[in-house]
Design an enzyme around this catalytic site. Structure first.
Site, mmCIF file in Angstrom:
data_model
loop_
_atom_site.group_PDB
_atom_site.id
_atom_site.type_symbol
_atom_site.label_atom_id
_atom_site.label_comp_id
_atom_site.label_asym_id
_atom_site.label_seq_id
_atom_site.Cartn_x
_atom_site.Cartn_y
_atom_site.Cartn_z
ATOM 1 C CE LYS A 32 -59.170 -33.811 37.198
ATOM 2 N NZ LYS A 32 -59.737 -32.568 37.762
ATOM 3 C CG ASP A 59 -56.933 -30.218 38.942
ATOM 4 O OD1 ASP A 59 -56.170 -29.225 38.970
ATOM 5 O OD2 ASP A 59 -57.991 -30.252 38.279
ATOM 6 C CE LYS A 61 -58.513 -26.235 38.293
ATOM 7 N NZ LYS A 61 -58.887 -27.644 38.489
ATOM 8 C CG ASP A 64 -53.769 -18.727 50.812
ATOM 9 O OD1 ASP A 64 -53.374 -17.620 51.263
ATOM 10 O OD2 ASP A 64 -54.730 -19.349 51.272
ATOM 11 C CB THR A 115 -61.340 -25.472 29.885
ATOM 12 O OG1 THR A 115 -61.752 -26.364 30.928
ATOM 13 C CG2 THR A 115 -59.871 -25.701 29.572
ATOM 14 N NE ARG A 175 -67.077 -32.486 27.573
ATOM 15 C CZ ARG A 175 -66.380 -32.425 28.703
ATOM 16 N NH1 ARG A 175 -65.154 -32.928 28.766
ATOM 17 N NH2 ARG A 175 -66.907 -31.878 29.779
ATOM 18 C CD GLN A 184 -64.813 -28.081 30.359
ATOM 19 O OE1 GLN A 184 -63.957 -27.230 30.153
ATOM 20 N NE2 GLN A 184 -65.030 -28.579 31.566
ATOM 21 N NE ARG A 205 -68.159 -33.004 32.898
ATOM 22 C CZ ARG A 205 -68.469 -31.717 32.898
ATOM 23 N NH1 ARG A 205 -69.728 -31.339 33.094
ATOM 24 N NH2 ARG A 205 -67.549 -30.798 32.698
#
Length: 224
Positions: A32, A59, A61, A64, A115, A175, A184, A205
């Site tokens: 991603k 990703d 997003k 517009d 999230t 996680r 998060q 992460r």
């Protein structure tokens, strides 16, 4: 999809992103690339990461007016992404035009509610009701607009899956059990999300910042 894990390469340097992706490529199903990466490296960066041989999830997003989002979709055709995100809150016309302009093999999925947000954040922006209700409303809108699926937290994916049986559901903010939540607010474990109906598990992460990213990726993969 044999491995639903998409590694979020949210790192600013292209060489570091390539090195990380090559290390863990045997334990993830895709990569991603988000706004930070795309703004820093553009089409060139995407082409370089694509050489690793895994599907690319852009990703971005997009949000517009319909014409602008459609033009942006056409501009990334050459990158042949497997998945692209737009914002469901852009409305039905924007989502319809985005899907119509997307490449034949690109899944267009709508972000419902980030999230990092919870119900107090919704209320602060003037949206009433629960996070659960907001996600279901936007999922219905995305479905009616002809999109392939949505992005939502693991807390809502089960309910969305029940009402949209053949949808494609991307779940970020995951996680591992006992992991640090960070920013998060609506996180679940990768296994919980998968069991609830997630098609893609976006994990950043917990792998990218682990002392041993390969061991971290392998451990998560083993729970699925």
């Amino acid at each position: 999809m044999s491995n639903p894990i998409y590694l979020a390469l949210d790192v600013p340097r292209l060489d570091a992103a390539e090195a990380l992706a090559r290390k863990v490529k045997s334990h993830v199903g895709g990569l991603k690339l988000g706004l930070e990466f795309f703004c820093a490296h553009g089409h060139h960066g995407v082409h370089e990461i694509a050489k690793i041989g895994l599907p690319i999830f852009l990703d971005l997003k997009l949000h517009d007016i319909p014409n602008t989002v459609a033009a942006a979709m056409q501009a990334i055709h050459v990158l042949e992404p497997a998945i692209v995100t737009i914002h469901a809150s852009g409305g039905r016309a924007m989502m319809e035009d985005a899907k119509a302009a997307a490449g034949e093999h690109t899944k267009v999925v709508a972000v419902t509610m980030l999230t990092s947000l919870d119900e107090s954040d919704l209320a602060a922006t003037g949206v009433g009701g629960s996070a659960h209700d907001q996600v279901l409303r936007l999922a219905d809108l995305a479905h009616s607009a002809g999109l392939d699926g949505i992005v939502c937290s693991g807390q809502e994916v089960g309910a969305v899956h029940r009402q949209w049986k053949d949808g494609f559901f991307v779940v970020p903010g995951l996680r591992p059990a006992g992991g640090v939540l960070g920013d998060q607010k609506r996180a679940v474990t990768p296994r919980e999300a998968r069991d609830a109906g997630a098609s893609v598990l976006v994990i950043g992460r917990p792998i990218s910042r682990a002392e041993d990213p390969v061991a971290a990726a392998r451990a998560i993969e083993a729970t699925l």
